[in-house]
Motif scaffolding. Structure first.
Motif, PDB file in Angstrom:
ATOM      1  N   VAL A  46     -33.049  -6.625   8.163  1.00  0.00           N
ATOM      2  CA  VAL A  46     -31.634  -6.294   8.036  1.00  0.00           C
ATOM      3  C   VAL A  46     -31.112  -5.735   9.353  1.00  0.00           C
ATOM      4  O   VAL A  46     -31.876  -5.263  10.196  1.00  0.00           O
ATOM      5  CB  VAL A  46     -31.388  -5.271   6.902  1.00  0.00           C
ATOM      6  N   LYS A  47     -29.814  -5.787   9.509  1.00  0.00           N
ATOM      7  CA  LYS A  47     -29.185  -5.198  10.685  1.00  0.00           C
ATOM      8  C   LYS A  47     -29.202  -3.677  10.572  1.00  0.00           C
ATOM      9  O   LYS A  47     -28.992  -3.118   9.496  1.00  0.00           O
ATOM     10  CB  LYS A  47     -27.750  -5.697  10.818  1.00  0.00           C
ATOM     11  N   MET A  48     -29.450  -3.001  11.685  1.00  0.00           N
ATOM     12  CA  MET A  48     -29.427  -1.537  11.723  1.00  0.00           C
ATOM     13  C   MET A  48     -28.469  -1.127  12.844  1.00  0.00           C
ATOM     14  O   MET A  48     -28.867  -0.900  13.983  1.00  0.00           O
ATOM     15  CB  MET A  48     -30.836  -0.980  11.972  1.00  0.00           C
ATOM     16  N   ALA A  49     -27.186  -1.083  12.503  1.00  0.00           N
ATOM     17  CA  ALA A  49     -26.161  -0.773  13.494  1.00  0.00           C
ATOM     18  C   ALA A  49     -26.103   0.725  13.738  1.00  0.00           C
ATOM     19  O   ALA A  49     -26.285   1.534  12.820  1.00  0.00           O
ATOM     20  CB  ALA A  49     -24.807  -1.281  13.017  1.00  0.00           C
ATOM     21  N   SER A  50     -25.848   1.101  14.987  1.00  0.00           N
ATOM     22  CA  SER A  50     -25.713   2.514  15.325  1.00  0.00           C
ATOM     23  C   SER A  50     -24.615   3.148  14.480  1.00  0.00           C
ATOM     24  O   SER A  50     -23.515   2.611  14.344  1.00  0.00           O
ATOM     25  CB  SER A  50     -25.373   2.657  16.813  1.00  0.00           C
ATOM     26  N   GLY A  51     -24.931   4.286  13.863  1.00  0.00           N
ATOM     27  CA  GLY A  51     -23.982   4.980  12.999  1.00  0.00           C
ATOM     28  C   GLY A  51     -24.189   4.716  11.522  1.00  0.00           C
ATOM     29  O   GLY A  51     -23.671   5.463  10.689  1.00  0.00           O
ATOM     30  N   SER A  52     -24.943   3.657  11.161  1.00  0.00           N
ATOM     31  CA  SER A  52     -25.177   3.383   9.743  1.00  0.00           C
ATOM     32  C   SER A  52     -26.177   4.378   9.177  1.00  0.00           C
ATOM     33  O   SER A  52     -27.059   4.862   9.872  1.00  0.00           O
ATOM     34  CB  SER A  52     -25.673   1.950   9.545  1.00  0.00           C
ATOM     35  N   ARG A  53     -26.020   4.681   7.904  1.00  0.00           N
ATOM     36  CA  ARG A  53     -26.908   5.641   7.246  1.00  0.00           C
ATOM     37  C   ARG A  53     -28.061   4.920   6.575  1.00  0.00           C
ATOM     38  O   ARG A  53     -27.862   4.011   5.787  1.00  0.00           O
ATOM     39  CB  ARG A  53     -26.139   6.464   6.213  1.00  0.00           C
ATOM     40  N   LEU A  54     -29.266   5.379   6.895  1.00  0.00           N
ATOM     41  CA  LEU A  54     -30.457   4.848   6.240  1.00  0.00           C
ATOM     42  C   LEU A  54     -30.729   5.612   4.957  1.00  0.00           C
ATOM     43  O   LEU A  54     -31.347   5.091   4.034  1.00  0.00           O
ATOM     44  CB  LEU A  54     -31.657   4.936   7.170  1.00  0.00           C
ATOM     45  N   GLY A  55     -30.318   6.867   4.929  1.00  0.00           N
ATOM     46  CA  GLY A  55     -30.512   7.700   3.759  1.00  0.00           C
ATOM     47  C   GLY A  55     -29.495   8.818   3.755  1.00  0.00           C
ATOM     48  O   GLY A  55     -29.076   9.283   4.819  1.00  0.00           O
ATOM     49  N   GLU A  56     -29.077   9.252   2.570  1.00  0.00           N
ATOM     50  CA  GLU A  56     -28.079  10.305   2.448  1.00  0.00           C
ATOM     51  C   GLU A  56     -28.673  11.462   1.671  1.00  0.00           C
ATOM     52  O   GLU A  56     -29.267  11.273   0.600  1.00  0.00           O
ATOM     53  CB  GLU A  56     -26.837   9.755   1.741  1.00  0.00           C
ATOM     54  N   SER A  57     -28.539  12.656   2.208  1.00  0.00           N
ATOM     55  CA  SER A  57     -29.155  13.840   1.617  1.00  0.00           C
ATOM     56  C   SER A  57     -28.787  13.977   0.142  1.00  0.00           C
ATOM     57  O   SER A  57     -27.611  13.984  -0.227  1.00  0.00           O
ATOM     58  CB  SER A  57     -28.696  15.087   2.388  1.00  0.00           C
ATOM     59  N   GLY A  58     -29.820  14.065  -0.717  1.00  0.00           N
ATOM     60  CA  GLY A  58     -29.621  14.218  -2.154  1.00  0.00           C
ATOM     61  C   GLY A  58     -29.515  12.923  -2.918  1.00  0.00           C
ATOM     62  O   GLY A  58     -29.601  12.923  -4.151  1.00  0.00           O
ATOM     63  N   ALA A  59     -29.325  11.798  -2.210  1.00  0.00           N
ATOM     64  CA  ALA A  59     -29.211  10.502  -2.888  1.00  0.00           C
ATOM     65  C   ALA A  59     -30.593   9.957  -3.245  1.00  0.00           C
ATOM     66  O   ALA A  59     -31.606  10.339  -2.659  1.00  0.00           O
ATOM     67  CB  ALA A  59     -28.462   9.508  -2.007  1.00  0.00           C
TER      68      ALA A  59
END
Length: 251
Positions: A46-59
């Motif tokens: 998959v594309k991993m663009a700068s600024g994209s979130r790989l994980g969100e705290s608590g999710a």
């Protein structure tokens, strides 16, 4: 608005995981062949663009990803929404390792930084099936997690004991380890957010490092001029986690 990497999975490049020799992630390449074979059918590039979130705290941790380039910053999010960086990973590791330890939630925010890149992503469901089938796969991934926890411990020590300039030197080395070449595309504001200090403190620290000849500061980027001297400047909080990774994974 930042887009989760999970959403970007819909933009998968190709229909099946790459062969082990074609995987750009060093940890995946270090796996025994039979362990990688358990993951391969379920890996998606998959594309991993700068600024994209790989994980969100608590999710919920639904996917784990193995970067093939770029940088992912682990950020501790405080109740008042202040953020401070606690670790970095690149193509040497993977994001989502808390899922191996019985945690189904992201304890940190994980954000892609640096140049745009790709990652190999796998559902936690398929990962756990592979882990159940291969004790060696589980051991190798836990070895990486152990080395990363040491990196976070070194971050704590650096934050408590070192000057802003020394802390900055260490972060620049962590970035430098995970990119090609000597130029780091990073702003004063990003460094300020990572270290949890005022922008003026970052400016002063950069002047100190530039005056020592270790870096050159340009608009929107930094250039490493003397890595050996930068390691000396960072003192003892850089090097131990890196050596542990070499011992646990490469050997």
């Amino acid at each position: 608005m930042d887009q989760p990497l999970i959403a970007l999975a819909k933009q998968a490049i190709g229909l099946a995981g790459p062969s082990q020799d074609d995987a750009g992630n060093l940890l995946l390449r270090a796996l025994p062949g039979d362990a990688y074979a358990l993951l391969q059918p379920h890996l998606r590039r998959v594309k991993m663009a700068s600024g994209s979130r790989l994980g969100e705290s608590g999710a919920e941790i639904e996917q784990v990803c193995f970067p093939e380039g770029g940088i992912a910053g682990f950020v501790n999010v405080l109740p008042d929404d202040r953020r401070v960086a606690v670790g970095l990973l690149g193509r040497e590791g993977f994001a989502g390792w808390p899922a191996l330890m019985g945690n189904d939630r992201w304890p940190h925010e994980v954000v892609a930084r640096g140049p745009d890149a790709t990652a190999l992503e796998i559902s936690v469901v398929y990962l756990h099936r592979a882990l159940d089938a291969s004790p060696m796969l589980r051991e190798m991934l836990l070895r990486y997690a152990s080395a990363f926890v040491l990196q976070m411990a070194e971050t704590i020590a650096s934050n408590l004991l070192q000057s802003v300039a020394q802390r900055l030197a260490r972060w620049l080395l962590l970035y430098h380890d995970r990119i090609e070449g000597d130029d780091l595309a990073i702003t004063h504001d990003e460094l300020s957010a990572m270290l949890g200090v005022r922008r003026a403190s970052i400016t002063d620290a950069l002047h100190q490092l530039e005056g020592s000849g270790t870096i050159r500061s340009l608009r929107g980027r930094l250039s490493i001029r003397d890595r050996t001297a930068l390691i000396v400047f960072a003192d003892t909080t850089y090097g131990r986690a890196e050596a542990e990774y070499e011992r646990l994974i490469r050997s």
